[in-house]
Design a protein around this motif. Structure first.
Motif, PDB file in Angstrom:
ATOM      1  N   THR A  27       0.846  -1.197   0.000  1.00 16.41           N
ATOM      2  CA  THR A  27       0.000   0.000   0.000  1.00 16.41           C
ATOM      3  C   THR A  27       0.879   1.243   0.000  1.00 16.41           C
ATOM      4  N   LEU A  28       0.235   2.379  -0.209  1.00 16.55           N
ATOM      5  CA  LEU A  28       0.959   3.654  -0.261  1.00 16.55           C
ATOM      6  C   LEU A  28       0.660   4.459   1.001  1.00 16.55           C
ATOM      7  N   PRO A  29       1.574   5.321   1.446  1.00 13.31           N
ATOM      8  CA  PRO A  29       1.426   5.966   2.764  1.00 13.31           C
ATOM      9  C   PRO A  29       0.311   7.000   2.851  1.00 13.31           C
ATOM     10  N   ASP A  30      -0.188   7.501   1.715  1.00 11.44           N
ATOM     11  CA  ASP A  30      -1.174   8.577   1.799  1.00 11.44           C
ATOM     12  C   ASP A  30      -2.604   8.093   1.628  1.00 11.44           C
ATOM     13  N   GLN A  31      -2.816   6.784   1.669  1.00 12.19           N
ATOM     14  CA  GLN A  31      -4.166   6.278   1.434  1.00 12.19           C
ATOM     15  C   GLN A  31      -5.069   6.531   2.636  1.00 12.19           C
ATOM     16  N   HIS A  32      -6.377   6.501   2.371  1.00 15.58           N
ATOM     17  CA  HIS A  32      -7.355   6.927   3.370  1.00 15.58           C
ATOM     18  C   HIS A  32      -7.276   6.074   4.631  1.00 15.58           C
ATOM     19  N   PRO A  33      -7.237   6.724   5.808  1.00 17.45           N
ATOM     20  CA  PRO A  33      -7.066   5.968   7.058  1.00 17.45           C
ATOM     21  C   PRO A  33      -8.298   5.163   7.470  1.00 17.45           C
ATOM     22  N   GLN A  34      -9.450   5.402   6.820  1.00 17.43           N
ATOM     23  CA  GLN A  34     -10.671   4.674   7.198  1.00 17.43           C
ATOM     24  C   GLN A  34     -11.092   3.692   6.103  1.00 17.43           C
ATOM     25  N   CYS A  35     -10.109   3.193   5.357  1.00 19.78           N
ATOM     26  CA  CYS A  35     -10.395   2.262   4.263  1.00 19.78           C
ATOM     27  C   CYS A  35     -10.837   0.911   4.830  1.00 19.78           C
ATOM     28  N   VAL A  36     -11.874   0.318   4.200  1.00 21.81           N
ATOM     29  CA  VAL A  36     -12.360  -0.994   4.632  1.00 21.81           C
ATOM     30  C   VAL A  36     -12.379  -2.004   3.492  1.00 21.81           C
ATOM     31  N   SER A 198       0.373  12.484  13.769  1.00 18.10           N
ATOM     32  CA  SER A 198       0.884  11.628  12.695  1.00 18.10           C
ATOM     33  C   SER A 198       1.726  12.396  11.683  1.00 18.10           C
ATOM     34  N   ILE A 199       1.650  13.728  11.690  1.00 14.25           N
ATOM     35  CA  ILE A 199       2.454  14.537  10.765  1.00 14.25           C
ATOM     36  C   ILE A 199       3.940  14.387  11.071  1.00 14.25           C
ATOM     37  N   GLY A 200       4.257  14.344  12.348  1.00 22.40           N
ATOM     38  CA  GLY A 200       5.650  14.182  12.754  1.00 22.40           C
ATOM     39  C   GLY A 200       6.403  15.503  12.804  1.00 22.40           C
ATOM     40  N   SER A 201       7.499  15.516  13.508  1.00 23.35           N
ATOM     41  CA  SER A 201       8.266  16.757  13.693  1.00 23.35           C
ATOM     42  C   SER A 201       8.924  17.235  12.403  1.00 23.35           C
ATOM     43  N   THR A 202       9.091  16.324  11.432  1.00 22.00           N
ATOM     44  CA  THR A 202       9.708  16.715  10.164  1.00 22.00           C
ATOM     45  C   THR A 202       8.683  16.977   9.073  1.00 22.00           C
ATOM     46  N   CYS A 203       7.395  16.824   9.406  1.00 20.07           N
ATOM     47  CA  CYS A 203       6.284  17.066   8.470  1.00 20.07           C
ATOM     48  C   CYS A 203       6.191  16.000   7.379  1.00 20.07           C
ATOM     49  N   SER A 204       6.884  14.888   7.550  1.00 17.81           N
ATOM     50  CA  SER A 204       6.876  13.847   6.520  1.00 17.81           C
ATOM     51  C   SER A 204       5.541  13.118   6.445  1.00 17.81           C
ATOM     52  N   GLY A 205       4.733  13.226   7.506  1.00 21.04           N
ATOM     53  CA  GLY A 205       3.445  12.522   7.514  1.00 21.04           C
ATOM     54  C   GLY A 205       2.254  13.377   7.136  1.00 21.04           C
ATOM     55  N   LEU A 206       2.488  14.587   6.594  1.00 23.27           N
ATOM     56  CA  LEU A 206       1.372  15.459   6.206  1.00 23.27           C
ATOM     57  C   LEU A 206       0.729  14.924   4.934  1.00 23.27           C
ATOM     58  N   TRP A 207      -0.575  14.675   4.988  1.00 19.90           N
ATOM     59  CA  TRP A 207      -1.308  14.159   3.833  1.00 19.90           C
ATOM     60  C   TRP A 207      -1.978  15.295   3.078  1.00 19.90           C
ATOM     61  N   ALA A 208      -1.855  15.293   1.768  1.00 17.35           N
ATOM     62  CA  ALA A 208      -2.638  16.211   0.932  1.00 17.35           C
ATOM     63  C   ALA A 208      -4.048  15.661   0.790  1.00 17.35           C
ATOM     64  N   ASN A 209      -5.003  16.556   0.491  1.00 16.33           N
ATOM     65  CA  ASN A 209      -6.404  16.173   0.286  1.00 16.33           C
ATOM     66  C   ASN A 209      -7.014  15.513   1.516  1.00 16.33           C
ATOM     67  N   ALA A 210      -6.575  15.942   2.677  1.00 17.15           N
ATOM     68  CA  ALA A 210      -7.139  15.480   3.949  1.00 17.15           C
ATOM     69  C   ALA A 210      -7.136  16.656   4.924  1.00 17.15           C
ATOM     70  N   TYR A 211      -8.102  16.665   5.819  1.00 16.15           N
ATOM     71  CA  TYR A 211      -8.226  17.772   6.771  1.00 16.15           C
ATOM     72  C   TYR A 211      -7.223  17.641   7.912  1.00 16.15           C
ATOM     73  N   ALA A 212      -6.617  18.769   8.256  1.00 16.49           N
ATOM     74  CA  ALA A 212      -5.726  18.839   9.414  1.00 16.49           C
ATOM     75  C   ALA A 212      -6.411  19.651  10.509  1.00 16.49           C
ATOM     76  N   CYS A 213      -6.095  19.346  11.750  1.00 16.60           N
ATOM     77  CA  CYS A 213      -6.603  20.134  12.874  1.00 16.60           C
ATOM     78  C   CYS A 213      -5.775  21.412  12.986  1.00 16.60           C
ATOM     79  N   VAL A 214      -6.441  22.572  12.998  1.00 13.98           N
ATOM     80  CA  VAL A 214      -5.722  23.844  13.054  1.00 13.98           C
ATOM     81  C   VAL A 214      -6.143  24.708  14.245  1.00 13.98           C
ATOM     82  N   SER A 215      -6.933  24.141  15.142  1.00 10.07           N
ATOM     83  CA  SER A 215      -7.299  24.860  16.372  1.00 10.07           C
ATOM     84  C   SER A 215      -7.883  23.853  17.344  1.00 10.07           C
ATOM     85  N   ILE A 216      -7.699  24.096  18.626  1.00 13.61           N
ATOM     86  CA  ILE A 216      -8.308  23.255  19.650  1.00 13.61           C
ATOM     87  C   ILE A 216      -9.157  24.121  20.572  1.00 13.61           C
TER      88      ILE A 216
END
Length: 450
Positions: A27-36, A198-216
């Protein structure tokens, strides 16, 4: 059962290739996390064929597998692709239990997966010496709602992991980095990584075409500037124009008609300045700022129901019985606004609740309420020895010596009474407009100067 139904439609197993609830190819790393459900690509089908055979659109297929790219140019033979998601699953997909059965060291660069009838055995070999772990995974179902448990509706697809107290989201676009996402939302890269682990300190885990949390919950965003000199609040609608100069916080249950009416604009203008909203208003987000004016736009005054025309843009929240307004300038604070209008800071925050007791919510380039029906303003001194009454419209000349309280009169009647020209009247009261179209009722205007 799903495969049997497809074969029943007359499609051969050779054309379909393998498909199951577990991928049988890398599989590829950017695939949807809720795949069934997964399609194992043996190269028989095109992108359109894969989508059609699995009852999804090509756009959905690309959304579940962002690496495919525009035009499905990167559909790779020998990989498994997601063809069905379940948004009720917790992020990360079905819960799993695992037992380690063996381990060894290898330097191969391939990745293979094999299956048995009752479980899936995964063997992952990395490009440097590492431990190859064979694990048996048993899948069980687990569901959650589309709310994160904090009363905030959570969109999908999400980054692989976000915190559970998130209250604002941002769709990460192709080629965006952590720096651009953070800058667009008035937060730091450290906050972005903290709220999206999941993004990680180096930003290597940032997924395109997916929502990120930008406020709490409890976070106060830092206004950002889109490059036009106007401070931009966050969170924003998914897409706004770059020359926006006024914003409005969309409330729960508000539709495009309500937002447009509240800001003296048309629904067409709202959709034009917020393209992601769409012509049918299906993309309007609650609890996010919408653009309600652009540079050069002259807003239409709206009436809050008390007989007083209300200009726009306004502070995020004002009282309904306001009868005088003041345009807050860049770098003005609550003390300066209150002093300029002969009121106290306590009155300013009372009449503009969104400003807050610490003045953190005061917006520049937006009107604040500086008087309410029944309030008697305190005269202020502009420094020329003449006391200036309030309320007045913004920009009045500092050398005014005579004032007139407008109470139902037309502009022409004021000019005739004081025997002045429209040119002078506009010069002394620029906010009324060059043809007096913006003169406010129940406010003072200047009719003579020193």
């Amino acid at each position: 059962m799903r495969s049997g139904l497809i074969l029943g439609l007359g499609l051969t197993a050779a054309n379909l290739a393998a498909a199951d609830i577990e991928p049988r190819m890398p599989t590829l790393p950017d695939q949807h996390p809720q795949c069934v459900y997964w399609y194992d690509n043996n190269g028989f089908l095109t992108c359109e064929g894969v989508a059609s055979n699995n009852w999804i659109s090509v756009d959905e297929f690309r959304q579940y597998n962002p690496s495919i790219g525009p035009g499905c140019t990167n559909l790779q033979k020998g990989f498994s692709y997601c063809v069905e998601i379940d948004t009720t699953l917790p992020i990360g997909g079905p819960t799993t239990t695992s037992t380690t059965s063996s381990s060894s060291t290898s330097t191969s660069t391939t990745s293979t997966k094999s299956t048995t009838s009752s479980s899936t055995t995964l063997t992952t070999i990395t490009t440097k010496p590492t431990t190859t772990t064979t694990s048996t995974k048993t899948t069980s179902s687990s569901t959650t709602t589309t709310k994160a448990g904090n009363g905030i509706t959570t969109p999908t697809p999400l980054q692989r992991e976000i915190v559970d107290n998130c209250d604002a989201f941002y769709m990460v676009k192709e080629n965006e980095t952590c720096d651009t996402v953070a800058a667009a939302n008035g937060i730091t890269v450290a906050q972005l990584a903290q709220w999206n682990p999941s993004i990680g300190s180096t930003c290597s885990g940032l997924w395109a075409n997916a929502y990120a949390c930008v406020s709490i919950i409890g976070h106060t965003p830092t206004p950002v500037s889109p490059g036009n000199g106007i401070q931009t609040p966050s969170p924003l609608q998914k897409e706004i124009v770059s020359n926006c100069d006024a914003f409005y916080m969309v409330k729960q249950s508000e539709n495009c008609d309500a937002v447009a009416k509240a800001n003296g604009i048309t629904v067409a203008q709202l959709a034009q300045w917020n393209p992601s909203v769409g012509s049918n208003c299906a993309g309007l987000w609650a609890n996010a700022y919408a653009c309600v004016s652009i540079i050069g736009h002259t807003p239409t005054p709206v009436n809050p129901g008390n007989g007083i025309q209300t200009p726009t843009p306004l502070q995020n929240e004002i009282v309904s019985n306001c009868d005088a307004f003041y345009m807050v300038k860049q770098n003005e604070n609550c003390d300066a606004v209150a002093k300029a209008n002969g009121i106290t800071v306590a009155q300013l925050t009372q009449w503009n609740p969104s400003v807050g007791s610490n003045c953190a919510g005061l917006w520049a380039n937006a009107y604040a309420c500086v008087s309410i029906i029944g309030h008697t303003p305190t005269p202020v001194n502009p420094g020329n020895g003449i006391q200036t009454p309030t309320p007045i419209q913004d920009g009045m000349t500092k050398s005014c010596k005579t004032f007139h309280f407008v109470s139902g009169q037309t502009c022409q009647s004021v000019l005739d009474k004081y025997k002045i020209t429209m040119a002078n009247f506009y010069k002394w009261n620029p906010a009324v407009g060059n043809n007096c179209q913006n003169m406010w009722d129940k406010t003072y205007v200047c009719v003579a100067v020193l």
